[in-house]
Design an enzyme around this catalytic site. Structure first.
Site: not given
Ligand code: BGC
Length: 512
Positions: A114, A184, A237
């Site tokens: 994203r 992440s 994350d």
């Protein structure tokens, strides 16, 4: 905000029946329509043995929480001291609310990535404008080369920036666009804006990247796309979730991800980190525990073992042992494989296959689909567990559509029991992990005992979309912490705040 619910403690039933041992050999060619079996084992005894092996009574969970705490301390003392990496993140200052300007976030951690732009307006205005776009990563890029993966990311980022509406987003003159990069995967952080990949997880296996600086890989791809942007913060994350949640709530002390993978990050006192090796350390910093690597004392069933052996990243965490004067590196990542969303469906599939192959779950029929690794998804388990009808209609039709089998009520019940066993173990073990972190914080600060609210920010699809998993997790947490301490704990679902957190950390660490 969802406060911990004080549900009645979960009663773990561990019936004792004769134990069964399964062969640990790897099965390759599964029988599709099984032959008539001489003396089939009853599905009930397979299930009973599995339930027994997966039981998580409170004394056992207490040992797990204590063992995680011990490993946290060992990992804070020296690099590689315990199962948990306890990574120093170089995030010493969490967002204060005063951040201003235009910042970006890039989030890579699963099958999607994203891009986000955030216009920050300081204490009063907070988030003035916010835009994001999500792209799915083609599977071949997850197992391709770093040039391909980062080239794809940079091209999408370039498209995103090109579409920016100038009125809503204002970059100050003379400034480069600064990014908070949420990556992440386990990274050995070398500064706030650089770090080397330790090991891929969650189905990624991009060649030649382990040991490489992930920010350098992104920079190279951005240059190739003539993108004049700079990474000001590289964050996990869990760290992003903690930072993003802290922006809205000062009591947030822990960020937990329960999704495809799992992790927890928390606020630690610098003087409790011997490996920092600075006599004058004061204040706090964020530790990325990489708790998925915890493995001690977790009882592995044959299904866990076979799943690990056959996974793309077998035993994903690295531990060093001294063996006859040689250093042996062993990769283990048991906790993540027992509690996170990528694996729960797969464990159930393996148990069901065993029940079909060695006994009579669906009569003589062994459905073909049960032989396909990862065919059963964790969301399928959730769908089946939520079936409240007397004759388990949803379960029946799911099994019909998925496995092409007409399951009688007894078989449907057994399938649900297998799902419940795996989900209960996962949820309760996750609860024990959170307790370990809360107790570590409590030991150093006495926050909860003095009545101070302590918030655990939670994100990840498993937590969000699986109510029964959530209940098991929360019950274990209350049972272990006790009602008094847990009454000061709030579990807060902070969906998608890790992008905001990364953008905020880019602002906090801006070069301007
Ligand atoms: C990774 C962590 C990450 C977690 C949740 C794990 O597989 O090792 O770094 O935070 O997944 O996305």
């Amino acid at each position: 905000m969802s406060l911990i619910m004080f549900a009645s403690p979960v009663v773990v039933i561990t019936p004792t029946v004769r134990s069964l041992t399964f062969s640990s050999s790897r099965r390759s060619n599964y029988t599709v329509m099984s032959a008539v079996r001489s003396e089939p084992t009853s599905t009930c005894s397979v299930l009973t043995k599995f339930q027994k092996d997966c039981a998580t009574p409170i004394p056992f969970l207490r040992n797990v929480a204590d063992a995680i705490s011990d490993d946290m301390r060992a990992g804070l003392a020296v690099e590689g001291g315990g199962d948990l990496d306890m990574i120093l993140t170089f995030v010493d200052a969490l967002p204060s609310g005063n951040e201003e300007g235009l910042f970006y976030a890039l989030d890579l951690g699963g099958t999607n990535f994203r891009v986000r732009s955030v216009q920050l307006g300081g204490k009063e205005e907070r988030v003035v404008a916010n835009e994001s776009e999500q792209f799915s990563i083609p599977h071949e890029l997850m197992v391709g080369t770093s040039e391909e993966l980062f080239g794809f990311i940079a091209s999408k980022l370039a498209d995103f920036v090109a579409k920016e509406k100038p009125g809503r987003f204002r970059l100050e003159q003379g400034r480069k666009r600064e990014i908070g990069f949420t990556f992440s995967f386990p990274v050995k952080q070398t500064s706030i804006d650089s770090g080397t990949l330790i090991k891929w997880t969650k189905g990624f296996n991009v060649s030649g990247m382990e040991g490489k600086n992930v920010v350098a890989c992104l920079n190279k791809a951005m240059e190739a796309h003539r993108l004049d942007m700079r990474v000001s913060a590289l964050v996990n994350d869990g760290v992003g979730t903690l930072a993003g949640a802290r922006y809205w709530d000062e009591d947030v002390m822990v960020g937990v991800i329960l999704g495809t993978g799992t992790n927890a990050c928390y606020v630690e006192q610098k003087n409790a980190i011997p490996k920092l090796q600075s006599k004058f350390s004061s204040g706090t910093t964020i530790i990325n525990t990489e708790w998925g690597g915890f493995s001690k004392i977790l009882p592995r069933t044959i299904f866990d073992q076979e799943m690990d052996e056959e996974s793309l990243n077998p035993g994903e965490h690295c531990h060093q042992f001294l063996y006859c004067f040689f250093t042996v590196w062993v990769w283990i990542k048991l906790y993540e494989k027992m509690i996170s969303g990528m694996y729960l469906g797969e464990i159930v599939r393996r148990v069901l296959l065993q029940m079909c192959e060695t006994s009579d779950l669906f009569g003589q029929f062994v459905p073909v689909k049960l032989s396909t690794p990862f065919a059963l998804r964790t969301e399928d388990l959730c769908k089946m567990q939520e079936d409240n009808t007397d004759d388990l209609v949803t379960v029946g039709s799911f099994l019909h559509n998925f496995l092409e089998v007409e399951a009688n009520l007894k078989a449907r019940r057994r399938v649900v029991e297998v799902c419940d066993t795996v989900v209960q173990r996962g949820g309760r073990l996750a609860g024990a992990g959170i307790v370990a972190i809360l107790e570590k914080i409590e030991k150093d600060t006495d926050r909860m005992a003095s009545g101070q609210r302590t918030v655990v920010a939670m994100d990840g699809a498993l937590y969000e979309k699986y109510p029964q998993y959530r209940r098991y997790m929360q019950d274990a947490l209350v049972e272990l912490l006790g009602h008094h301490l847990s009454s000061h704990v709030a579990i807060k679902h902070t969906k998608d705040v890790s992008g905001l957190g990364a953008a905020l950390l880019a602002a906090t660490n801006s070069i301007y």
